[in-house]
Structures are given as structure tokens and as C-alpha cells.
Design a protein around this motif. Structure first.
Motif, PDB file in Angstrom:
ATOM      1  N   ASP A 189       0.832  -1.201   0.000  1.00 43.74           N
ATOM      2  CA  ASP A 189       0.000   0.000   0.000  1.00 43.74           C
ATOM      3  C   ASP A 189       0.868   1.255   0.000  1.00 43.74           C
ATOM      4  O   ASP A 189       1.930   1.295   0.653  1.00 43.74           O
ATOM      5  CB  ASP A 189      -0.898  -0.016   1.246  1.00 43.74           C
ATOM      6  N   LEU A 209       0.180   7.378 -10.145  1.00 44.40           N
ATOM      7  CA  LEU A 209      -0.206   6.013  -9.802  1.00 44.40           C
ATOM      8  C   LEU A 209       0.156   5.039 -10.935  1.00 44.40           C
ATOM      9  O   LEU A 209       0.637   3.927 -10.681  1.00 44.40           O
ATOM     10  CB  LEU A 209      -1.713   5.958  -9.525  1.00 44.40           C
ATOM     11  N   LYS A 210      -0.053   5.464 -12.185  1.00 42.31           N
ATOM     12  CA  LYS A 210       0.302   4.617 -13.329  1.00 42.31           C
ATOM     13  C   LYS A 210       1.808   4.354 -13.360  1.00 42.31           C
ATOM     14  O   LYS A 210       2.255   3.230 -13.591  1.00 42.31           O
ATOM     15  CB  LYS A 210      -0.134   5.286 -14.635  1.00 42.31           C
ATOM     16  N   TYR A 213       2.876   1.975 -10.384  1.00 49.48           N
ATOM     17  CA  TYR A 213       2.651   0.555 -10.647  1.00 49.48           C
ATOM     18  C   TYR A 213       3.555   0.036 -11.762  1.00 49.48           C
ATOM     19  O   TYR A 213       3.994  -1.110 -11.728  1.00 49.48           O
ATOM     20  CB  TYR A 213       1.180   0.306 -11.008  1.00 49.48           C
ATOM     21  N   THR A 217       6.394  -3.363 -11.913  1.00 48.68           N
ATOM     22  CA  THR A 217       6.114  -4.504 -12.789  1.00 48.68           C
ATOM     23  C   THR A 217       7.300  -5.443 -12.946  1.00 48.68           C
ATOM     24  O   THR A 217       7.175  -6.660 -12.742  1.00 48.68           O
ATOM     25  CB  THR A 217       5.643  -4.015 -14.167  1.00 48.68           C
ATOM     26  N   ILE A 227       0.252 -10.561 -10.368  1.00 45.82           N
ATOM     27  CA  ILE A 227      -0.544  -9.422  -9.893  1.00 45.82           C
ATOM     28  C   ILE A 227      -1.997  -9.864  -9.814  1.00 45.82           C
ATOM     29  O   ILE A 227      -2.633 -10.156 -10.831  1.00 45.82           O
ATOM     30  CB  ILE A 227      -0.389  -8.213 -10.823  1.00 45.82           C
ATOM     31  N   GLN A 229      -4.599  -8.096  -7.897  1.00 50.00           N
ATOM     32  CA  GLN A 229      -5.524  -6.971  -7.964  1.00 50.00           C
ATOM     33  C   GLN A 229      -4.795  -5.640  -7.770  1.00 50.00           C
ATOM     34  O   GLN A 229      -3.773  -5.569  -7.080  1.00 50.00           O
ATOM     35  CB  GLN A 229      -6.591  -7.080  -6.856  1.00 50.00           C
ATOM     36  N   TYR A 230      -5.348  -4.623  -8.423  1.00 50.30           N
ATOM     37  CA  TYR A 230      -5.021  -3.237  -8.094  1.00 50.30           C
ATOM     38  C   TYR A 230      -6.252  -2.695  -7.378  1.00 50.30           C
ATOM     39  O   TYR A 230      -7.349  -2.708  -7.926  1.00 50.30           O
ATOM     40  CB  TYR A 230      -4.768  -2.399  -9.347  1.00 50.30           C
ATOM     41  N   ASP A 233      -4.741   2.578  -4.425  1.00 54.54           N
ATOM     42  CA  ASP A 233      -3.286   2.733  -4.295  1.00 54.54           C
ATOM     43  C   ASP A 233      -2.639   1.501  -3.669  1.00 54.54           C
ATOM     44  O   ASP A 233      -1.516   1.556  -3.184  1.00 54.54           O
ATOM     45  CB  ASP A 233      -2.959   3.976  -3.457  1.00 54.54           C
ATOM     46  N   GLU A 234      -3.362   0.395  -3.685  1.00 56.62           N
ATOM     47  CA  GLU A 234      -2.840  -0.854  -3.133  1.00 56.62           C
ATOM     48  C   GLU A 234      -2.741  -1.908  -4.228  1.00 56.62           C
ATOM     49  O   GLU A 234      -3.619  -2.005  -5.088  1.00 56.62           O
ATOM     50  CB  GLU A 234      -3.749  -1.359  -2.013  1.00 56.62           C
ATOM     51  N   ILE A 235      -1.661  -2.685  -4.190  1.00 58.53           N
ATOM     52  CA  ILE A 235      -1.489  -3.783  -5.139  1.00 58.53           C
ATOM     53  C   ILE A 235      -1.376  -5.083  -4.356  1.00 58.53           C
ATOM     54  O   ILE A 235      -0.722  -5.132  -3.308  1.00 58.53           O
ATOM     55  CB  ILE A 235      -0.248  -3.559  -6.031  1.00 58.53           C
TER      56      ILE A 235
END
Length: 370
Positions: A189, A209-210, A213, A217, A227, A229-230, A233-235
């Protein structure tokens, strides 16, 4: 060991080869049905043999697909990464169509020369190919092969949107019936995301944010992470027990992400005026995984393991820790001097009697190369 990035490239490239091979074999069968008892091609007068045609078309199609796939996954995809979907399809189709025309001319030249037992530069071989290119038969092949090319390209783009392996899992029905798996999860997060969003504004925050993330990658792929879930602002990243425990991949993932943002800190500070920080929680346990949905299908995980991992990540604020790992996960990971674990507390979930021991993770050695 082959680097995970290249393993992924090989798998994606193989998909292109198989799609082209399928279309090639279909074409060979259609060609046989159209020519019937003929022993030569009407357009060129070159001898026709179904067995040879099947081999040449099959091998040529598979090889052509591998070439397209390798170009796509290692080079061209990156060139069009920021373009709209239709722009990608249009410009890539033109590029590959030109490549296809050259490829078929070369394949036809080699095939004719081999059948006639003459060099490819022999005037007879060149004349046969010239006649073929000037005939509608050639352009019918281009149209058909172009369809195969676009199907492979469309598959690649859709697979990228859905997530690597999604189409494969849906096609085989791997999770059509719910099944239980033991998996490792990392909930990561962004720190102070609300404050950052207020400072930047929603549009600029979305741009950050883009990029945020995107910079995660490669570390995720390099450590065999998936991955899941997005969520704002948490992955959420997941590993099978085998992939996550191998070389401590799940922990190496966070280390690589952390180092990536240290390398990019100057750029973030210059571009956005802030370097995003993050915290992560790790846990392992059994989950139920399966397809869900009618109008929009998805493959989801359910179970206490996810809820527990989310709570562990929240406890990072309580203990002012960047990374918290459950004792359950530490017990199944190989021993390594690269990480230091400090016991800092326990977590008791609502409705549970057994406490989960929490450890803060710190880095002890430089990140592994590769």
C-alpha cells in the motif's frame, strides 16, 4: 537458470507460434481440398505434393509466428505501450503485414528452389516466385495469413489487459470448479496517498499512480509474482508456494521494488515533487480460487488468508514498520542471511483464538543480481 523475464518471453512467443501453426495447418488442408487431384499449382505450374506442402506450411507458419512473437514481446509492445488499443492494432498490423509479405516471398523462393532442385538465385526459381507474387493466389495467402497475424496480435493485447495466464486458465477451465490452493500474498500500500492526492490533484495523482505501478512490474515479474488486484493505491501480489519460496522470491520482490524507487527517487521528486513510499504485509495460507461472475467473469481468491494479509499490512502503521511478515510464512521460506526478522508483536483476528506472530523484515545484504 533462465531469467524469469526470458521464461515469460518464451511462453508468450510460443503462443504466437501455436496460433500461426493452427492457421497454417488449416490453410494446407483448405489448399488440398481446393486443388483436389491436381498435381501442380494452376498459378505457377509448380508441382504440388500435399505431404511436402503440409510440412513446409506447418514449419514455416510456426517459425513465422515465433518471429512475430519475439518481435512483439521483446521490442514492439514497448514501443506502443502508451498508445490506445486501436492505434496499437492498426500500426502493428501494418508493420507485421509488410514483414509477412517479405517472409512469404522468401518462403516461396526457398520452397520452389528446393522442389526444383536448383539454387534460390536461379532465374527459374525467381521467375516462379515473380509469377506467384503477381497472381491473386499470393494475395489470397496474404489475406489469410494477415488474419492469423491479427488474431495472434489481438490475443497478445487482450492477454496483457486480462493478466498473463488469464486466457489460458479460462480456456482450459482450470478454475471453472473452485479449488483449494496454498499461496503466498503480499499486500503493498502507498503511504500518505490521501495527502499526495490532495497535493497533486486527481489527474496528476492518477499519472503518478500509473508510473508507480509500472515501476513495480519488472520486480514482480522477475520474482515470478502474479498481480492479483489493483485496489486504488494498493497492489496485491500472489505466488504459488513453489515460486514464492524459491530463492525467497516473495521477499526479494519487495527488495527489488524498494531499490527501484530509490533509483527513481530523483525523477519522482522532479516530476511530482514527492517520492511515493509504501508498506507491505506478507502471509501464507490456503485459499479457495475459482471463476465468478456472469456478465463479467473473474478469477478470485477467497479465504481468511487474504483478510489476514490485509490486516498485517495495516499493522505496519501500528509498529511503524515498512514490512511485516507472519511467522507462518517465515517457517516455510529457506533460511537466508539476506533478510533480518525481528519479532515485534502478534495479531489476533476477530473470531480467532490463535494469535499470528508478526516480524519486521529488514535487508541485510545487497539485492541479488538479475
Amino acid at each position: 537458470m533462465v531469467h524469469p523475464k526470458y521464461k515469460r518471453y518464451f511462453r508468450q512467443t510460443l503462443a504466437f507460434g501455436l496460433i500461426w501453426l493452427t492457421f497454417g495447418l488449416i490453410y494446407a488442408l483448405l489448399e488440398k481440398g481446393i486443388l483436389g487431384r491436381l498435381i501442380e499449382y494452376p498459378s505457377t505450374g509448380v508441382a504440388y505434393d500435399f505431404q511436402n506442402a503440409l510440412i513446409y506450411i506447418g514449419v514455416g507458419s510456426f517459425f513465422g509466428g515465433l518471429v512475430q512473437g519475439w518481435i512483439e514481446v521483446t521490442w514492439l509492445r514497448k514501443r506502443f505501450a502508451k498508445n490506445r488499443f486501436w492505434v496499437k492494432i492498426l500500426f502493428k498490423s501494418v508493420f507485421y503485414l509488410l514483414f509477412l509479405i517479405l517472409f512469404l516471398i522468401l518462403l516461396s523462393l526457398i520452397t520452389n528452389a528446393r522442389r526444383l532442385g536448383i539454387p534460390i538465385y536461379d532465374p527459374i526459381a525467381l521467375e516462379n516466385v515473380s509469377q506467384f507474387v503477381g497472381d491473386f493466389a499470393f494475395w489470397s495467402v496474404i489475406i489469410y495469413a494477415g488474419a492469423a497475424l491479427d488474431v495472434a496480435l489481438f490475443y497478445s493485447e487482450v492477454n496483457a489487459y486480462l493478466g498473463n495466464g488469464a486466457i489460458y486458465n479460462y480456456s482450459l477451465g482450470k478454475y471453472h470448479k473452485p479449488r483449494e490452493e496454498k499461496r503466498i500474498f503480499m499486500f503493498l500500500d502507498m503511504k500518505s496517498s490521501t495527502f499526495i492526492a490532495e497535493q497533486l490533484g486527481h489527474l496528476e495523482y492518477f499519472t503518478l499512480l500509473k508510473m508507480y505501478y509500472a515501476d513495480m512490474t519488472n520486480p514482480i515479474l522477475e520474482t515470478l509474482g502474479e498481480i492479483y488486484q489493483y485496489v486504488g493505491d494498493e497492489i496485491v501480489v500472489s505466488w504459488s508456494l513453489k515460486n514464492g519460496s524459491y530463492n525467497n522470491n516473495c521477499l526479494e520482490c519487495f527488495r527489488k521494488i524498494d531499490n527501484r524507487f530509490k533509483e527513481r527517487s530523483a525523477y519522482y521528486r522532479k516530476r511530482f515533487g514527492v517520492v511515493p513510499g509504501f508498506k507491505a504485509g506478507y502471509h501464507i495460507g490456503k485459499v479457495t480460487v475459482g471463476e465468478i461472475g456472469i456478465i463479467k467473469k473473474d478469477i478470485i481468491y477467497t479465504g481468511d488468508t487474504l483478510n489476514t494479509t490485509a490486516r498485517i499490512q495495516e499493522e505496519c502503521n501500528t509498529y511503524n514498520a515498512k514490512t511485516l511478515v507472519s511467522n507462518d510464512l517465515i517457517k516455510v521460506l529457506p533460511k537466508s542471511d539476506a533478510f533480518l526478522f525481528t519479532k515485534i508483536g502478534s495479531l489476533i483476528l476477530k473470531g480467532k483464538t490463535k494469535a499470528i506472530q508478526l516480524f519486521r523484515m529488514d535487508f541485510n545484504l545487497p539485492p541479488s543480481k538479475g
